[in-house]
Design a protein around this motif. Structure first.
Motif, PDB file in Angstrom:
ATOM      1  N   ALA A 140      -7.862  42.178  53.632  1.00 15.32           N
ATOM      2  CA  ALA A 140      -7.346  40.828  53.405  1.00 15.32           C
ATOM      3  C   ALA A 140      -7.813  39.874  54.503  1.00 15.32           C
ATOM      4  CB  ALA A 140      -5.823  40.866  53.339  1.00 15.32           C
ATOM      5  N   SER A 141      -7.789  40.344  55.758  1.00 12.13           N
ATOM      6  CA  SER A 141      -8.252  39.501  56.861  1.00 12.13           C
ATOM      7  C   SER A 141      -9.738  39.213  56.747  1.00 12.13           C
ATOM      8  CB  SER A 141      -7.950  40.183  58.201  1.00 12.13           C
ATOM      9  OG  SER A 141      -6.563  40.300  58.406  1.00 12.13           O
ATOM     10  N   PHE A 142     -10.498  40.234  56.368  1.00 10.76           N
ATOM     11  CA  PHE A 142     -11.949  40.075  56.276  1.00 10.76           C
ATOM     12  C   PHE A 142     -12.335  39.106  55.159  1.00 10.76           C
ATOM     13  CE2 PHE A 142     -16.085  41.283  54.526  1.00 10.76           C
ATOM     14  CZ  PHE A 142     -16.877  41.230  55.661  1.00 10.76           C
ATOM     15  N   SER A 143     -11.689  39.226  54.005  1.00 11.97           N
ATOM     16  CA  SER A 143     -12.043  38.369  52.863  1.00 11.97           C
ATOM     17  C   SER A 143     -11.518  36.948  53.038  1.00 11.97           C
ATOM     18  CB  SER A 143     -11.514  38.961  51.562  1.00 11.97           C
ATOM     19  OG  SER A 143     -10.105  39.046  51.584  1.00 11.97           O
ATOM     20  N   ASN A 144     -10.409  36.793  53.788  1.00 12.73           N
ATOM     21  CA  ASN A 144      -9.912  35.474  54.202  1.00 12.73           C
ATOM     22  C   ASN A 144      -9.765  34.501  53.031  1.00 12.73           C
ATOM     23  OD1 ASN A 144      -8.895  33.839  56.250  1.00 12.73           O
ATOM     24  ND2 ASN A 144     -10.860  32.847  56.603  1.00 12.73           N
ATOM     25  N   GLN A 145      -9.047  34.948  52.009  1.00 12.44           N
ATOM     26  CA  GLN A 145      -8.817  34.120  50.830  1.00 12.44           C
ATOM     27  C   GLN A 145      -7.704  33.117  51.117  1.00 12.44           C
ATOM     28  OE1 GLN A 145     -10.754  34.990  47.588  1.00 12.44           O
ATOM     29  NE2 GLN A 145     -11.797  35.448  49.511  1.00 12.44           N
ATOM     30  N   ALA A 146      -8.078  31.892  51.431  1.00 12.66           N
ATOM     31  CA  ALA A 146      -7.094  30.850  51.744  1.00 12.66           C
ATOM     32  C   ALA A 146      -6.540  30.311  50.429  1.00 12.66           C
ATOM     33  CB  ALA A 146      -7.743  29.746  52.562  1.00 12.66           C
ATOM     34  N   MET A 147      -5.561  31.022  49.896  1.00 17.22           N
ATOM     35  CA  MET A 147      -5.155  30.818  48.506  1.00 17.22           C
ATOM     36  C   MET A 147      -4.205  29.633  48.315  1.00 17.22           C
ATOM     37  SD  MET A 147      -2.931  34.334  48.202  1.00 17.22           S
ATOM     38  CE  MET A 147      -2.221  33.895  46.636  1.00 17.22           C
ATOM     39  N   ALA A 148      -4.686  28.451  48.646  1.00 18.37           N
ATOM     40  CA  ALA A 148      -3.901  27.258  48.370  1.00 18.37           C
ATOM     41  C   ALA A 148      -3.825  27.020  46.864  1.00 18.37           C
ATOM     42  CB  ALA A 148      -4.520  26.047  49.063  1.00 18.37           C
ATOM     43  N   VAL A 149      -4.985  27.125  46.213  1.00 19.09           N
ATOM     44  CA  VAL A 149      -5.054  26.994  44.761  1.00 19.09           C
ATOM     45  C   VAL A 149      -5.881  28.163  44.228  1.00 19.09           C
ATOM     46  CG1 VAL A 149      -4.751  24.495  44.668  1.00 19.09           C
ATOM     47  CG2 VAL A 149      -7.042  25.442  44.996  1.00 19.09           C
ATOM     48  N   TYR A 150      -5.892  28.324  42.936  1.00 18.37           N
ATOM     49  CA  TYR A 150      -6.529  29.485  42.319  1.00 18.37           C
ATOM     50  C   TYR A 150      -7.982  29.646  42.745  1.00 18.37           C
ATOM     51  CZ  TYR A 150      -8.576  32.526  38.792  1.00 18.37           C
ATOM     52  OH  TYR A 150      -9.258  33.529  38.174  1.00 18.37           O
ATOM     53  N   GLU A 151      -8.739  28.546  42.785  1.00 18.78           N
ATOM     54  CA  GLU A 151     -10.167  28.656  43.052  1.00 18.78           C
ATOM     55  C   GLU A 151     -10.468  29.086  44.481  1.00 18.78           C
ATOM     56  OE1 GLU A 151     -11.759  24.228  43.983  1.00 18.78           O
ATOM     57  OE2 GLU A 151     -10.754  24.467  42.037  1.00 18.78           O
TER      58      GLU A 151
END
Length: 488
Positions: free
Chosen positions: A107-118
């Motif tokens: 999760a840290s490596f992929s760093n998905q800043a999931m504010a919105v779906y995209e």
């Protein structure tokens, strides 16, 4: 073309080699801790520790990548509280499942800043799936919600939603739109985050009215009725009733069914802070302790407690989908586009959470369910509940000790009385000094709690490797230290 200096920051082979070495080091540390062969804590006073630790910011590299693992082993791991040690019994933070921690690395490596779906597509799908699973275990068919960074944030979010049900204009115009003060009714043993949320929302901490708890640490339904009726007579609006399932002090579970039925008949929002206890729903043996939880309008559930996830991973869950949108009512055109249809908007999680940049926190829990299933996680919960029952029995049978109450979860409160009668103040100081001595000597990590002006030692048995021999050793150390303190 990037420079050699920049390439060094993202070197694939360095990452591979350092990662392998680091996993080896952590696996070695894990084995030492689980066996009780690692240091629990090397105590230093905070001021001494900071003076020994304080460093200048490096202008240039002082560590090579191949030295990272050794540096962590020498400088970081020895200074930590060993969470996987069987003598770590103080708080509700879990010794995390090792493979869940690996998922946390992803999760840290992929760093998905999931504010919105995209900005975090797979992270969003994971979160929505987990929310559906947790909601179904509560007993809701169409429950929804979001993952949050901790139970305090989850409680705040739920209470913000409850506040909006009083008057939908509060978000824009403030609480001055409401005639009469807003009140929150909750157990005298509720978590401090409820009072903190009231202060943050501008209600004032005095808006939280403590409802009397019985001898087993559970909210009195009759006291709740009286508190509610008193508010009505004073022209005060009860914004929410907050019940607790696994209170921090004692692990007690409020009578959720009775509280839920009362709230339904009175039209009151019921929030259940089940941060600690909700995980018992996974167990066929202990799930019935939370009977009535489905009557709640909102629920807080911490996975970094009895689901053994790395901190922090919590959920705020809502029985009704519309309620999940009430907490926050802000526009942000750079994120939330008006032309998006409602279906897309449902996937934009930041519209319903305090956080804008939100990490992919659900992956580790998804991995745990995939690897161990509900039944595997339930067995872990059942095991530590059994350890608590065994320890409570040992305390009750050991001369010189007093048990506050039989445990309902995995939290046990007790105290050492000594061999002579002590006044309340002296008895309270004895418990605090015993706890401090255990910690400073690196023997055991316990916490303490004050209930009705009495201080109790508090154990939270989170580690499945804490066995009967460790429990007996703890009581022996307490007795020895207590007698030495009393004699001096």
């Amino acid at each position: 073309m990037t420079s050699p200096e920049l390439n060094r920051l993202f070197d694939t082979e360095q990452f591979r080699a350092s990662g392998h070495a680091l996993i080896d080091a952590l696996a070695e540390q894990l084995a030492l801790e689980l066996q009780g062969n690692a240091s629990l804590i090397q105590w230093q006073s905070p001021l001494d520790a900071e003076q020994a630790w304080e460093q200048e910011m490096p202008e240039h590299p002082v560590l090579e990548p191949h030295q990272l693992s050794a540096w962590l082993q020498q400088e970081i791991l020895p200074r930590q509280l060993a969470m996987h040690h069987p003598h770590s019994m103080a708080h509700q933070a879990a010794p995390p499942l090792p493979l869940a921690a690996l998922a946390d690395l992803v999760a840290s490596f992929s760093n998905q800043a999931m504010a919105v779906y995209e900005t975090g597509p797979v992270a969003t799908l994971i979160e929505r799936q987990l929310i559906r699973w947790l909601s179904s275990m509560i007993g809701w068919t169409h429950g929804t919600g979001v993952l949050t960074s901790g139970g305090s944030q989850a409680n705040l979010t739920a209470l913000l939603a409850a506040r909006q049900t009083i008057d939908p204009h509060i978000w824009d115009k403030g609480i001055t739109t409401v005639r009469g003060p807003l009140r929150i009714l909750t157990s005298a043993l509720s978590h401090y985050s409820i009072s903190r949320a009231a202060g943050m929302m501008g209600l004032g901490t005095e808006a939280v009215i403590a409802v009397e708890a019985d001898a087993k640490g559970r909210m009195s339904i009759e006291a709740l009725r009286q508190a509610h009726q008193a508010c009505i007579k004073r022209d005060e609006h009860v914004m929410a009733v907050v019940a607790t399932a696994g209170c921090t002090a004692t692990g007690s579970i409020d009578p959720l069914q009775a509280i839920g039925e009362y709230c339904r008949t009175q039209g009151l929002w019921l929030h259940i802070d089940a941060a600690h206890g909700a995980s018992a729903l996974l167990s066929t043996h202990h799930g019935s302790k939370l009977e009535g939880i489905a009557l709640a309008d909102s629920v807080t559930w911490d996975a970094h407690k009895l689901l053994y996830m790395p901190a922090t991973l919590s959920a705020v869950l809502f029985r009704d989908k519309a309620s999940s949108y009430r907490a926050f009512a802000q526009d942000a055109s750079y994120l939330f586009h008006q032309e998006d249809d409602r279906e897309i908007q449902d996937f934009n999680i930041s519209a319903r959470t305090l956080e804008c940049t939100k990490r992919m926190m659900g992956l580790q829990l998804l991995v745990a369910f995939k690897l161990y299933g509900r039944q595997g996680l339930a067995r872990l919960i059942e095991h530590v509940f059994l350890l608590a029952e065994q320890f409570a029995s040992l305390v009750s049978q050991t001369a010189g000790f007093e048990l506050l109450m039989p445990p309902e979860t995995n939290i046990i409160c007790f105290r050492y009385l000594g061999k002579q009668a002590l006044a309340q103040g002296a008895l309270n100081r004895l418990q605090a000094n015993i706890r401090q001595s255990l910690l400073h000597q690196g023997l055991f990590h316990l916490s303490q709690v004050s209930i009705d002006e009495n201080t109790w030692l508090r154990c939270t048995l989170m580690n499945p490797y804490t066995q009967a021999v460790h429990q007996a050793e703890l009581l022996q150390h307490i007795q020895q230290i207590g007698d030495e303190l009393l004699s001096s």
